[in-house]
Scaffold this active site. Structure first.
Site, PDB file in Angstrom:
ATOM      1  N   PRO A   8      10.653  11.372   4.188  1.00 62.10           N
ATOM      2  CA  PRO A   8       9.518  12.025   3.518  1.00 62.10           C
ATOM      3  C   PRO A   8       8.867  13.068   4.424  1.00 62.10           C
ATOM      4  O   PRO A   8       8.862  12.927   5.652  1.00 62.10           O
ATOM      5  CB  PRO A   8       8.526  10.865   3.281  1.00 62.10           C
ATOM      6  N   GLY A   9       8.307  14.078   3.777  1.00 58.40           N
ATOM      7  CA  GLY A   9       7.389  14.965   4.481  1.00 58.40           C
ATOM      8  C   GLY A   9       6.014  14.304   4.467  1.00 58.40           C
ATOM      9  O   GLY A   9       5.903  13.072   4.425  1.00 58.40           O
ATOM     10  N   ARG A  27       0.855  -1.206   0.000  1.00 59.74           N
ATOM     11  CA  ARG A  27       0.000   0.000   0.000  1.00 59.74           C
ATOM     12  C   ARG A  27       0.881   1.244   0.000  1.00 59.74           C
ATOM     13  O   ARG A  27       2.066   1.172   0.322  1.00 59.74           O
ATOM     14  CB  ARG A  27      -0.852   0.056   1.275  1.00 59.74           C
ATOM     15  N   TYR A  34       7.157   7.709  17.536  1.00 55.15           N
ATOM     16  CA  TYR A  34       7.433   7.732  16.086  1.00 55.15           C
ATOM     17  C   TYR A  34       8.691   8.564  15.785  1.00 55.15           C
ATOM     18  O   TYR A  34       9.561   8.137  15.017  1.00 55.15           O
ATOM     19  CB  TYR A  34       6.206   8.304  15.378  1.00 55.15           C
ATOM     20  N   ILE A  93       4.346   2.205  11.204  1.00 56.24           N
ATOM     21  CA  ILE A  93       3.034   2.472  11.808  1.00 56.24           C
ATOM     22  C   ILE A  93       3.125   3.729  12.668  1.00 56.24           C
ATOM     23  O   ILE A  93       4.225   4.176  13.011  1.00 56.24           O
ATOM     24  CB  ILE A  93       2.559   1.297  12.704  1.00 56.24           C
ATOM     25  N   GLY A 128       3.064  14.965  20.032  1.00 59.26           N
ATOM     26  CA  GLY A 128       2.223  13.763  20.071  1.00 59.26           C
ATOM     27  C   GLY A 128       2.848  12.544  19.416  1.00 59.26           C
ATOM     28  O   GLY A 128       2.164  11.558  19.155  1.00 59.26           O
TER      29      GLY A 128
HETATM   30  P1  NAP Z   1       0.613   3.045   5.000  1.00 60.15           P
HETATM   31  O1  NAP Z   1      -0.149   3.555   3.842  1.00 60.15           O
HETATM   32  O2  NAP Z   1      -0.015   3.035   6.343  1.00 60.15           O
HETATM   33  O3  NAP Z   1       1.151   1.565   4.638  1.00 60.15           O
HETATM   34  C1  NAP Z   1       1.922   0.898   5.578  1.00 60.15           C
HETATM   35  C2  NAP Z   1       2.464  -0.383   4.985  1.00 60.15           C
HETATM   36  O4  NAP Z   1       3.307  -1.001   5.982  1.00 60.15           O
HETATM   37  C3  NAP Z   1       1.381  -1.396   4.662  1.00 60.15           C
HETATM   38  O5  NAP Z   1       1.794  -2.160   3.543  1.00 60.15           O
HETATM   39  C4  NAP Z   1       1.361  -2.278   5.910  1.00 60.15           C
HETATM   40  O6  NAP Z   1       0.886  -3.602   5.680  1.00 60.15           O
HETATM   41  C5  NAP Z   1       2.839  -2.320   6.228  1.00 60.15           C
HETATM   42  N1  NAP Z   1       3.119  -2.702   7.616  1.00 60.15           N
HETATM   43  C6  NAP Z   1       2.683  -2.113   8.756  1.00 60.15           C
HETATM   44  N2  NAP Z   1       3.150  -2.774   9.832  1.00 60.15           N
HETATM   45  C7  NAP Z   1       3.886  -3.810   9.362  1.00 60.15           C
HETATM   46  C8  NAP Z   1       4.606  -4.854   9.964  1.00 60.15           C
HETATM   47  N3  NAP Z   1       4.667  -4.995  11.302  1.00 60.15           N
HETATM   48  N4  NAP Z   1       5.232  -5.769   9.179  1.00 60.15           N
HETATM   49  C9  NAP Z   1       5.177  -5.663   7.828  1.00 60.15           C
HETATM   50  N5  NAP Z   1       4.507  -4.685   7.194  1.00 60.15           N
HETATM   51  C10 NAP Z   1       3.869  -3.770   7.944  1.00 60.15           C
HETATM   52  O7  NAP Z   1       1.982   3.872   5.185  1.00 60.15           O
HETATM   53  P2  NAP Z   1       2.673   4.951   4.226  1.00 60.15           P
HETATM   54  O8  NAP Z   1       2.046   6.268   4.482  1.00 60.15           O
HETATM   55  O9  NAP Z   1       2.764   4.441   2.855  1.00 60.15           O
HETATM   56  O10 NAP Z   1       4.119   5.028   4.894  1.00 60.15           O
HETATM   57  C11 NAP Z   1       5.180   4.202   4.466  1.00 60.15           C
HETATM   58  C12 NAP Z   1       6.436   4.588   5.257  1.00 60.15           C
HETATM   59  O11 NAP Z   1       6.726   5.978   5.064  1.00 60.15           O
HETATM   60  C13 NAP Z   1       6.286   4.386   6.775  1.00 60.15           C
HETATM   61  O12 NAP Z   1       7.516   3.953   7.303  1.00 60.15           O
HETATM   62  C14 NAP Z   1       5.978   5.772   7.260  1.00 60.15           C
HETATM   63  O13 NAP Z   1       6.344   5.945   8.601  1.00 60.15           O
HETATM   64  C15 NAP Z   1       6.825   6.597   6.316  1.00 60.15           C
HETATM   65  N6  NAP Z   1       6.368   7.973   6.198  1.00 60.15           N
HETATM   66  C16 NAP Z   1       5.127   8.240   5.732  1.00 60.15           C
HETATM   67  C17 NAP Z   1       4.739   9.575   5.626  1.00 60.15           C
HETATM   68  C18 NAP Z   1       3.390   9.955   5.101  1.00 60.15           C
HETATM   69  O14 NAP Z   1       3.097  11.148   5.110  1.00 60.15           O
HETATM   70  N7  NAP Z   1       2.577   9.047   4.638  1.00 60.15           N
HETATM   71  C19 NAP Z   1       5.607  10.598   6.004  1.00 60.15           C
HETATM   72  C20 NAP Z   1       6.864  10.276   6.472  1.00 60.15           C
HETATM   73  C21 NAP Z   1       7.246   8.959   6.559  1.00 60.15           C
HETATM   74  P3  NAP Z   1      -0.714  -3.924   5.830  1.00 60.15           P
HETATM   75  O15 NAP Z   1      -1.358  -3.242   4.658  1.00 60.15           O
HETATM   76  O16 NAP Z   1      -0.777  -5.395   5.769  1.00 60.15           O
HETATM   77  O17 NAP Z   1      -1.125  -3.325   7.132  1.00 60.15           O
END
Ligand code: NAP
Length: 240
Positions: free
Chosen positions: A177-178, A12, A147, A85, A143
């Site tokens: 990433p932002g 995802r 993380y 997460i 908060g």
């Molecule tokens: P997301 O849409 O919530 O997707 C999270 C993905 O991680 C999903 O495929 C989920 O699998 C998987 N996952 C969660 N826990 C897991 C575990 N214990 N073992 C294996 N897989 C696991 O997240 P996203 O927004 O794409 O973020 C991806 C990364 O970028 C994360 O590390 C996040 O912290 C980082 N990030 C995101 C943002 C943002 O704005 N979105 C900003 C900065 C950094 P399931 O679908 O099976 O749950």
């Protein structure tokens, strides 16, 4: 033969965009995920990319998952530690479980996957490890002590492992990433999100593909001299 890239949390959001980008670049891509079978099946249907379900926060499960991938797909040349997460709350309200779960998955996952894949990369003299950190690991965020600590830890982990990998042809880098328009950010309440966007000079959320482009560069031959770095892709939200 095509190099094998494993993207944790690849089913995802940002992870899926990374999977698709690396596939376009000629890698044999494998995704990992935690429990959402529907998203993993959709990825497979749309792209042919297989997914392996295991918890990256579980050391033994990660070792076993990578062993299975190596047996079924081939030696792992690239790991993108993207699974993550949030369990937000002020320290005042945060439980030890919320602290521990975020550290275990977000930071522990990087260690577990590196333990599984780094030895083979070292032996073969080529590897790429890309760790997805966060602007909130660089700047902190109200908060999010769990993380922010885990993501900040990822940036330290990256610099330390980069020093160990350099002489073996293994580069280790991070992307911070932002705010990106994925499910994770969709969980942020609208008024809070409006305030966040107001602080992003580019004036919008980022797209998952914009993070994937950074990963694609770091995985390429052209990036062989880039190691131990953190690439900020945040619309100018935090500069340092
Ligand atoms: P997301 O849409 O919530 O997707 C999270 C993905 O991680 C999903 O495929 C989920 O699998 C998987 N996952 C969660 N826990 C897991 C575990 N214990 N073992 C294996 N897989 C696991 O997240 P996203 O927004 O794409 O973020 C991806 C990364 O970028 C994360 O590390 C996040 O912290 C980082 N990030 C995101 C943002 C943002 O704005 N979105 C900003 C900065 C950094 P399931 O679908 O099976 O749950």
């Amino acid at each position: 033969m095509a190099r094998v890239a494993v993207v944790t949390g690849g089913s995802r959001g940002i992870g899926r965009a990374i999977c698709e980008g690396l596939q376009q670049d000629g890698f044999t891509v494998v995704a990992n995920y935690a429990g959402n079978d529907a998203a993993a099946n959709q990825l497979k249907a749309d792209t042919g990319i297989p997914s392996y379900k295991f918890d990256v926060g579980d050391h033994e499960a990660s070792l076993a998952g990578c062993k299975q991938i190596e047996a079924e797909v081939g030696p792992i040349d690239v790991v993108v530690n993207n699974a993550g997460i949030t369990r937000d709350g002020t320290l005042h309200r945060m439980s030890f479980e919320d602290w521990n779960e975020v550290m275990r998955i977000n930071l522990g996952g990087c260690f577990n996957m590196a333990k599984a894949a780094f030895p083979g990369m070292r032996e073969r003299g080529w590897g790429r490890i890309i760790n997805i950190g966060s602007v909130n690991g660089q700047a902190g965020q109200y908060g999010q002590v769990n993380y922010a600590a885990a993501k900040s830890g990822i940036h330290g982990f990256t610099k330390a492992l980069a020093q160990e990998g350099a002489k073996f042809g293994v580069t280790v880098n991070a992307i911070a990433p932002g705010y990106i328009d994925t499910d994770m950010v969709a969980a942020v309440p609208e008024p809070v999100l409006e305030k966040i966007i107001a602080k992003i000079p580019v004036g919008r959320l980022g797209h998952a593909e914009e993070i994937a482009r950074g990963v694609r560069f770091l995985c390429s031959e052209d990036a062989g001299f880039v190691t131990g770095s953190t690439m900020s892709i945040n619309g100018g939200q935090h500069m340092y």
